[in-house]
Scaffold this motif. Sequence first.
Motif, PDB file in Angstrom:
ATOM      1  N   MET A 110       5.968  16.645   3.222  1.00 58.46           N
ATOM      2  CA  MET A 110       6.513  16.733   1.869  1.00 58.46           C
ATOM      3  C   MET A 110       7.133  15.402   1.441  1.00 58.46           C
ATOM      4  N   LEU A 111       7.889  14.765   2.323  1.00 59.70           N
ATOM      5  CA  LEU A 111       8.506  13.479   1.996  1.00 59.70           C
ATOM      6  C   LEU A 111       7.445  12.397   1.787  1.00 59.70           C
ATOM      7  N   ALA A 112       6.379  12.449   2.556  1.00 59.37           N
ATOM      8  CA  ALA A 112       5.287  11.483   2.384  1.00 59.37           C
ATOM      9  C   ALA A 112       4.627  11.671   1.021  1.00 59.37           C
ATOM     10  N   ALA A 113       4.434  12.906   0.610  1.00 53.81           N
ATOM     11  CA  ALA A 113       3.850  13.182  -0.705  1.00 53.81           C
ATOM     12  C   ALA A 113       4.794  12.720  -1.818  1.00 53.81           C
ATOM     13  N   VAL A 114       6.086  12.937  -1.644  1.00 46.04           N
ATOM     14  CA  VAL A 114       7.073  12.497  -2.632  1.00 46.04           C
ATOM     15  C   VAL A 114       7.060  10.972  -2.754  1.00 46.04           C
ATOM     16  N   ALA A 115       6.858  10.282  -1.644  1.00 39.11           N
ATOM     17  CA  ALA A 115       6.822   8.817  -1.673  1.00 39.11           C
ATOM     18  C   ALA A 115       5.728   8.313  -2.603  1.00 39.11           C
ATOM     19  N   HIS A 116       4.601   9.000  -2.631  1.00 36.15           N
ATOM     20  CA  HIS A 116       3.513   8.576  -3.512  1.00 36.15           C
ATOM     21  C   HIS A 116       3.833   8.898  -4.978  1.00 36.15           C
ATOM     22  N   GLY A 117       4.441  10.042  -5.235  1.00 34.35           N
ATOM     23  CA  GLY A 117       4.708  10.459  -6.609  1.00 34.35           C
ATOM     24  C   GLY A 117       5.914   9.813  -7.251  1.00 34.35           C
ATOM     25  N   ILE A 118       6.913   9.468  -6.449  1.00 30.07           N
ATOM     26  CA  ILE A 118       8.158   8.946  -7.016  1.00 30.07           C
ATOM     27  C   ILE A 118       8.014   7.503  -7.490  1.00 30.07           C
ATOM     28  N   GLY A 119       6.918   6.866  -7.177  1.00 33.54           N
ATOM     29  CA  GLY A 119       6.707   5.487  -7.581  1.00 33.54           C
ATOM     30  C   GLY A 119       6.572   5.299  -9.075  1.00 33.54           C
ATOM     31  N   TYR A 120       6.159   6.318  -9.786  1.00 37.55           N
ATOM     32  CA  TYR A 120       5.947   6.146 -11.226  1.00 37.55           C
ATOM     33  C   TYR A 120       7.239   6.057 -12.010  1.00 37.55           C
ATOM     34  N   PRO A 121       8.194   6.923 -11.794  1.00 34.78           N
ATOM     35  CA  PRO A 121       9.435   6.735 -12.555  1.00 34.78           C
ATOM     36  C   PRO A 121      10.302   5.598 -12.011  1.00 34.78           C
ATOM     37  N   THR A 122      10.122   5.229 -10.727  1.00 34.85           N
ATOM     38  CA  THR A 122      11.018   4.233 -10.125  1.00 34.85           C
ATOM     39  C   THR A 122      10.320   2.951  -9.693  1.00 34.85           C
ATOM     40  N   LEU A 123       9.027   2.821 -10.006  1.00 28.92           N
ATOM     41  CA  LEU A 123       8.192   1.708  -9.526  1.00 28.92           C
ATOM     42  C   LEU A 123       8.211   1.691  -8.000  1.00 28.92           C
ATOM     43  N   PHE A 124       8.529   0.584  -7.382  1.00 26.18           N
ATOM     44  CA  PHE A 124       8.498   0.504  -5.924  1.00 26.18           C
ATOM     45  C   PHE A 124       9.829   0.897  -5.280  1.00 26.18           C
ATOM     46  N   VAL A 125      10.881   1.085  -6.078  1.00 25.07           N
ATOM     47  CA  VAL A 125      12.219   1.333  -5.537  1.00 25.07           C
ATOM     48  C   VAL A 125      12.300   2.690  -4.827  1.00 25.07           C
ATOM     49  N   GLY A 126      11.773   3.750  -5.429  1.00 21.24           N
ATOM     50  CA  GLY A 126      11.821   5.081  -4.821  1.00 21.24           C
ATOM     51  C   GLY A 126      11.117   5.144  -3.478  1.00 21.24           C
ATOM     52  N   PRO A 127       9.848   4.699  -3.407  1.00 19.54           N
ATOM     53  CA  PRO A 127       9.178   4.700  -2.103  1.00 19.54           C
ATOM     54  C   PRO A 127       9.877   3.802  -1.078  1.00 19.54           C
ATOM     55  N   LEU A 128      10.459   2.692  -1.545  1.00 17.19           N
ATOM     56  CA  LEU A 128      11.159   1.790  -0.630  1.00 17.19           C
ATOM     57  C   LEU A 128      12.384   2.480  -0.030  1.00 17.19           C
ATOM     58  N   ILE A 129      13.136   3.192  -0.854  1.00 17.52           N
ATOM     59  CA  ILE A 129      14.309   3.918  -0.345  1.00 17.52           C
ATOM     60  C   ILE A 129      13.882   4.985   0.656  1.00 17.52           C
ATOM     61  N   LEU A 130      12.813   5.728   0.324  1.00 24.97           N
ATOM     62  CA  LEU A 130      12.312   6.734   1.274  1.00 24.97           C
ATOM     63  C   LEU A 130      11.875   6.085   2.578  1.00 24.97           C
ATOM     64  N   MET A 131      11.221   4.939   2.487  1.00 27.16           N
ATOM     65  CA  MET A 131      10.767   4.253   3.686  1.00 27.16           C
ATOM     66  C   MET A 131      11.951   3.833   4.556  1.00 27.16           C
ATOM     67  N   LEU A 132      13.001   3.316   3.916  1.00 28.28           N
ATOM     68  CA  LEU A 132      14.156   2.843   4.672  1.00 28.28           C
ATOM     69  C   LEU A 132      14.999   3.980   5.239  1.00 28.28           C
ATOM     70  N   VAL A 133      15.092   5.087   4.518  1.00 29.25           N
ATOM     71  CA  VAL A 133      15.946   6.193   4.962  1.00 29.25           C
ATOM     72  C   VAL A 133      15.184   7.153   5.881  1.00 29.25           C
ATOM     73  N   SER A 134      14.110   7.738   5.388  1.00 23.56           N
ATOM     74  CA  SER A 134      13.373   8.732   6.172  1.00 23.56           C
ATOM     75  C   SER A 134      12.381   8.097   7.130  1.00 23.56           C
ATOM     76  N   GLY A 135      12.004   6.850   6.872  1.00 26.57           N
ATOM     77  CA  GLY A 135      11.057   6.174   7.749  1.00 26.57           C
ATOM     78  C   GLY A 135      11.619   5.886   9.129  1.00 26.57           C
ATOM     79  N   LYS A 136      12.929   5.856   9.252  1.00 26.28           N
ATOM     80  CA  LYS A 136      13.546   5.659  10.565  1.00 26.28           C
ATOM     81  C   LYS A 136      13.321   6.866  11.466  1.00 26.28           C
TER      82      LYS A 136
END
Length: 175
Positions: A85-111
């Motif tokens: 679910m978080l991986a799917a959100v990473a792809h979708g959240i990029g539109y309202p936030t550009l690269f910032v949303g996926p970057l935050i997910l990568m840094l927080v949940s990617g650990k």
Amino acid sequence: MESSYAVRDLRVSDDEREPSIQRLQEAYAEGRLDHDEFDMRMHLAMTAKTRADLAAVTRDLTPVPLDSGHGAGSDAAQATAEDRMLAAVAHGIGYPTLFVGPLILMLVSGKRSAYVRKHAAEAVNFQLTVLLITIVTFGLGGVLYAVTWIAAAIAAILALSGRDFRYPWILRLIK
């Protein structure tokens, strides 16, 4: 104390119930169980006294073998429903936030999850590529955003199904 008990006759703890409960939830989400059967099996899992009782609840719910032809790796095989679910959100959240949303997910949940990190990094790279094209073409590349919704939707669906996805023709600045 009598040592003639088989392992299957040992009593289970709450920690031992968790994987069975998670497997039941995944099977329900996959459509392998209807609502009534899911409720019944959840009740049986929660009230199981021995390992044999608990094993009987998920015996016919073996994991789905992942098709290696679709890019499913060891990270995808170990991905939980939350990771997907978080991986799917990473792809979708990029539109309202550009690269910032996926970057935050990568840094927080990617650990915590390599699967989430891989998908979030791919989404960051995709959004950065589209942003750079838009800047270099003085805004004309913004038309590209309309087309990229399709690619992001496909990536999100594949992430939810536990498969890897790589956007074609992007700069891979983050690995």
